[in-house]
Design an enzyme around this catalytic site. Structure first.
Site, PDB file in Angstrom:
ATOM      1  N   ARG A 129      -9.468   0.871 -10.774  1.00  0.00           N
ATOM      2  CA  ARG A 129      -8.604   2.048 -10.807  1.00  0.00           C
ATOM      3  C   ARG A 129      -7.946   2.238 -12.166  1.00  0.00           C
ATOM      4  O   ARG A 129      -7.817   3.352 -12.651  1.00  0.00           O
ATOM      5  CB  ARG A 129      -7.529   1.918  -9.730  1.00  0.00           C
ATOM      6  CG  ARG A 129      -6.753   3.213  -9.517  1.00  0.00           C
ATOM      7  CD  ARG A 129      -5.584   2.998  -8.602  1.00  0.00           C
ATOM      8  NE  ARG A 129      -4.795   1.880  -9.067  1.00  0.00           N
ATOM      9  CZ  ARG A 129      -4.028   1.138  -8.278  1.00  0.00           C
ATOM     10  NH1 ARG A 129      -3.971   1.380  -6.999  1.00  0.00           N
ATOM     11  NH2 ARG A 129      -3.324   0.133  -8.780  1.00  0.00           N
TER      12      ARG A 129
ATOM     13  N   GLU B  28      -3.267 -12.680 -18.296  1.00  0.00           N
ATOM     14  CA  GLU B  28      -3.047 -13.324 -17.004  1.00  0.00           C
ATOM     15  C   GLU B  28      -1.939 -14.361 -17.112  1.00  0.00           C
ATOM     16  O   GLU B  28      -1.974 -15.228 -17.975  1.00  0.00           O
ATOM     17  CB  GLU B  28      -4.344 -13.966 -16.492  1.00  0.00           C
ATOM     18  CG  GLU B  28      -5.423 -12.910 -16.257  1.00  0.00           C
ATOM     19  CD  GLU B  28      -6.574 -13.407 -15.380  1.00  0.00           C
ATOM     20  OE1 GLU B  28      -6.561 -14.586 -14.971  1.00  0.00           O
ATOM     21  OE2 GLU B  28      -7.482 -12.595 -15.096  1.00  0.00           O
TER      22      GLU B  28
ATOM     23  N   HIS C 105      -8.003  -2.898  -8.131  1.00  0.00           N
ATOM     24  CA  HIS C 105      -6.953  -2.518  -9.091  1.00  0.00           C
ATOM     25  C   HIS C 105      -7.536  -2.362 -10.504  1.00  0.00           C
ATOM     26  O   HIS C 105      -7.195  -1.426 -11.214  1.00  0.00           O
ATOM     27  CB  HIS C 105      -5.823  -3.550  -9.089  1.00  0.00           C
ATOM     28  CG  HIS C 105      -4.828  -3.348  -7.993  1.00  0.00           C
ATOM     29  ND1 HIS C 105      -3.473  -3.333  -8.201  1.00  0.00           N
ATOM     30  CD2 HIS C 105      -4.997  -3.114  -6.662  1.00  0.00           C
ATOM     31  CE1 HIS C 105      -2.840  -3.134  -7.052  1.00  0.00           C
ATOM     32  NE2 HIS C 105      -3.744  -3.002  -6.106  1.00  0.00           N
TER      33      HIS C 105
ATOM     34  N   ALA D  21      -0.924  -9.618 -15.551  1.00  0.00           N
ATOM     35  CA  ALA D  21      -1.439  -9.852 -14.199  1.00  0.00           C
ATOM     36  C   ALA D  21      -0.956 -11.185 -13.643  1.00  0.00           C
ATOM     37  O   ALA D  21      -1.135 -12.223 -14.277  1.00  0.00           O
ATOM     38  CB  ALA D  21      -2.964  -9.823 -14.216  1.00  0.00           C
TER      39      ALA D  21
ATOM     40  N   ALA E  89       0.819  -1.226   0.000  1.00  0.00           N
ATOM     41  CA  ALA E  89       0.000   0.000   0.000  1.00  0.00           C
ATOM     42  C   ALA E  89       0.845   1.264   0.000  1.00  0.00           C
ATOM     43  O   ALA E  89       0.508   2.257   0.633  1.00  0.00           O
ATOM     44  CB  ALA E  89      -0.964   0.001   1.190  1.00  0.00           C
TER      45      ALA E  89
ATOM     46  N   GLY F 246       1.615   2.858  -2.844  1.00  0.00           N
ATOM     47  CA  GLY F 246       1.310   3.614  -4.052  1.00  0.00           C
ATOM     48  C   GLY F 246       2.158   3.186  -5.234  1.00  0.00           C
ATOM     49  O   GLY F 246       2.174   3.864  -6.267  1.00  0.00           O
ATOM     50  N   LYS F 247       2.844   2.033  -5.122  1.00  0.00           N
ATOM     51  CA  LYS F 247       3.755   1.609  -6.195  1.00  0.00           C
ATOM     52  C   LYS F 247       3.012   1.261  -7.485  1.00  0.00           C
ATOM     53  O   LYS F 247       3.481   1.593  -8.581  1.00  0.00           O
ATOM     54  CB  LYS F 247       4.665   0.466  -5.737  1.00  0.00           C
ATOM     55  CG  LYS F 247       3.944  -0.785  -5.288  1.00  0.00           C
ATOM     56  CD  LYS F 247       4.908  -1.731  -4.580  1.00  0.00           C
ATOM     57  CE  LYS F 247       4.195  -3.028  -4.181  1.00  0.00           C
ATOM     58  NZ  LYS F 247       2.940  -2.814  -3.388  1.00  0.00           N
TER      59      LYS F 247
END
EC number: 2.7.1.156
Lengths: 173, 173, 173
Positions: free
Chosen positions: B54, B63, B51, B35, B13, B15-16
């Site tokens: 966003r 994937e 994710h 992914a 968490a 922000g990477k």
């Protein structure tokens, strides 16, 4: 001119509170210590006492474990406020089972509107292995999001490692 | 010219992923999201969905939880690939009980030969106390070695703390 | 002129020992490896053997798991000493139940008086969530205080992340 909001970020026992206190002292303004810690056990009591002894005289202490807005609203431009720390505040919110999103929005809004220079101390907690228990994982996610929000609002962000400051946003001096 | 390989390193968490996504968007190239996450429980499903929401539109998602080579080999110089993340990929390898050394060599070789610009997101997991259980210790050793290998290969390495980037190798811009 | 004392700080498997070793090699001086590790189990034995193999020839090894002063006092200005590492030394002290404050004062005093160039490797352990058990919390507090004291004494402090050095005090070169 001093930055309106400074975020001081570091690990446990990294010297972040010492550094934040030196920033407050060097501002030359009247100093307010906004304390979020609650002495719920002997270990925490000992830690609080150690911090009080180190700071010495010259500070007005305001205790605000949960609602920071009234304390921040009462400050003036002649003051510097050391808020120590956002991690303890977040932990208090989680123990009180408040809605973190609402609490964070209220905190940030009061911080943004505050007339005093504010130095916020916070912890980096996300650089170990994934914690076993869900609450700890939830905490580090919430802490990470809070740190990002504080860093976005802050004029200056300083990371402290082994007592040494590194400016991540703005300038040290 | 864009760096061929960028490593974006940060805590949980921190922000990477946001920062890595902004790098991909600013490249102006066709975006591929590689992914590695597998939705094996509700917590992970929730995180993946957050994710995806966003990132929004404008991404082709591929994937590849275990074998990254085919996905990397299929990319062209007109594309930018966001590989999110090396930590989840490593965790998948350990759960599948593959040989980590062989898997890492294959990953690095495919990354080195890839025609597209690649941005690899990875976690810092070695800055807490020594974990109690042997598997967690083994994981943080393997993650550390993988991060060193990725940083050696990368043209640019950026550490993200509270959403703020710090270039450890190469330049931010 | 080489800095008298360099502190190399990093997480687990961050490449800090490799970097510290390269500093020692590049000094061109006679190399002394001051080893604090004790092979009390197979995992630690394996780790020690890996480090020995990597260093190769060209090192005089001195083992000092607890009392570093005699080893440091015996060094000359023609030597460079790699002390690997302060975290293992602290862990040994805690297992031996010595008084940490006294032990730390003795270590720092011997370091300050040492005639050789010394490179001290240490761990960052305070950037994860608060550990469940009190001993681990006590350890990370003690490690934090030791790192601050070492960084204060050192002429140069380098943080290593994914094998990449960042000078927090003094200059890399």
């Amino acid at each position: 001119m001093h930055p309106a909001v400074t975020l001081v970020l570091g690990g446990a026992a990294s010297g972040k509170s010492d550094f934040a206190e030196s920033l407050a002292v060097h501002s030359g303004k009247a100093r307010v210590y906004l304390a979020t810690a609650q002495a719920y056990d002997a270990e925490m009591r000992h830690k609080i006492d150690r911090h009080i002894a180190r700071r010495g005289a010259g500070w007005t202490t305001v205790e605000a474990p949960l609602d920071l807005a009234p304390a921040l609203q009462g400050l003036t431009g002649q003051q510097v406020c050391l808020l120590d720390c956002a991690t303890m505040w977040l932990s208090n919110q989680m123990m009180a089972e408040t809605d973190i999103g609402t609490a964070q929005a209220g905190f940030l809004s009061a911080l943004d509107a505050c007339q005093a220079q504010v130095i916020v101390v916070t912890n980096e907690v996300g650089q170990g292995v994934v914690p076993d228990n869900a609450l700890a994982r939830q905490f580090r996610e919430a802490q990470g999001r809070l740190n990002i929000a504080l860093a976005t609002l802050a004029d200056r962000v300083v990371q402290v490692t082994a007592g040494l400051p590194l400016a991540l946003k703005g300038k040290l001096q």
